[in-house]
Design an enzyme around this catalytic site. Structure first.
Site, PDB file in Angstrom:
ATOM      1  N   HIS A 225       5.455  46.281  -6.695  1.00 48.11           N
ATOM      2  CA  HIS A 225       6.919  46.142  -6.779  1.00 48.11           C
ATOM      3  C   HIS A 225       7.412  46.554  -8.169  1.00 48.11           C
ATOM      4  O   HIS A 225       8.387  47.301  -8.293  1.00 48.11           O
ATOM      5  CB  HIS A 225       7.323  44.701  -6.472  1.00 48.11           C
ATOM      6  N   GLU A 226       6.750  46.054  -9.208  1.00 45.41           N
ATOM      7  CA  GLU A 226       7.173  46.405 -10.576  1.00 45.41           C
ATOM      8  C   GLU A 226       6.999  47.895 -10.838  1.00 45.41           C
ATOM      9  O   GLU A 226       7.852  48.520 -11.474  1.00 45.41           O
ATOM     10  CB  GLU A 226       6.415  45.567 -11.609  1.00 45.41           C
TER      11      GLU A 226
ATOM     12  N   HIS B  27       9.936  49.774  -9.672  1.00 44.25           N
ATOM     13  CA  HIS B  27      11.079  49.881 -10.595  1.00 44.25           C
ATOM     14  C   HIS B  27      10.917  51.069 -11.554  1.00 44.25           C
ATOM     15  O   HIS B  27      11.883  51.773 -11.842  1.00 44.25           O
ATOM     16  CB  HIS B  27      11.232  48.592 -11.408  1.00 44.25           C
TER      17      HIS B  27
HETATM   18 ZN   LIG Z   1      12.110  43.622  -9.088  1.00 42.57          ZN
END
Ligand SMILES: [Zn+2]
Length: 226
Positions: free
Chosen positions: A99-100, A103
């Site tokens: 998830h990171e 980004h």
């Molecule tokens: Zn996030």
């Protein structure tokens, strides 16, 4: 929270949702922190591999203290993973790490909502710091203009919260798309990572609901002044 006024009843549903979301993310993360992924990669390794796949070698993956403090820092060009993610080979850790990385990929690809969100950070910080003091000053000193300024500043915080939603949902869908190729998680583990990311997304929904209802409250208190 403001003082003796009935509009606080308005935020109770959002408050309960926020408490539920916090519990849900902590318990889901804890549960799948106990499940070691069969491929054996750590959160840090998965983040590194994903970033490298997107030619983001310049972004460092670092360890950061705390629990669920994972974040991507676009200014520093660093992806920071918490103690329970960085060196962990749990399914939960792999989900959060991906998830990171999502980004960082958003930023690299020029995904518009993250650019907007990052651009809003300074003004949002100012807005959230000053909104309530100015509003209360205006209310108690009988100066509606200050209440209006407080409302405008608080609206910025609400807008920030709303813009955060697509950024978070998109980072998770990018993560799940990458993880679906089976390199890091098998097909049994993928839904577990998805559960962790869905629970995390709910916390953002709750805080946006809270922000919107607080804005409605301020508008109600303001209209009572007229
Ligand atoms: Zn996030």
């Amino acid at each position: 929270m403001l003082y003796n006024d009935p509009t606080y009843l308005l935020i109770i549903p959002a408050f309960l949702l926020a408490i539920y979301a916090q519990w849900k993310v902590s318990s889901t993360f804890a549960k799948y922190s106990q499940v070691a992924c069969s491929r054996g990669y750590t959160g840090a390794q998965v983040a590194r591999y994903i970033l490298d796949d997107y030619r983001l070698q310049s972004i460092a993956v670092e360890q950061t203290p705390g629990n669920l403090t994972d974040h991507y820092d676009p200014r520093a060009g660093k992806l920071r993973l918490s103690d329970n993610v960085y060196g962990s080979n749990s399914v939960a850790a792999i989900g959060v790490a991906a998830h990171e990385a999502g980004h960082a990929i958003q930023e690299a690809k020029g995904y518009a909502p993250i650019k907007l969100r990052n651009g809003m950070v300074p003004v949002t910080n100012l807005g959230t710091t000053l909104a309530f003091p100015l509003f209360l000053l205006g209310m108690f000193a009988g100066m509606p203009m200050f209440m209006d300024v407080g409302i405008i500043l608080f609206s910025l915080a609400v807008a920030f919260s709303v813009v955060t939603l697509p950024v978070e949902f998109n980072a998770s869908s990018r993560a799940l798309r990458v993880l679906a190729d089976g390199r890091f998680l098998n097909e049994k583990e993928l839904p577990m990572a998805k559960a962790v990311l869905s629970a995390a997304a709910l916390t953002y929904v709750a805080s946006t609901a809270m922000a919107i209802l607080n804005l409605v409250r301020l508008l109600m208190l303001r209209s009572q002044r007229d």
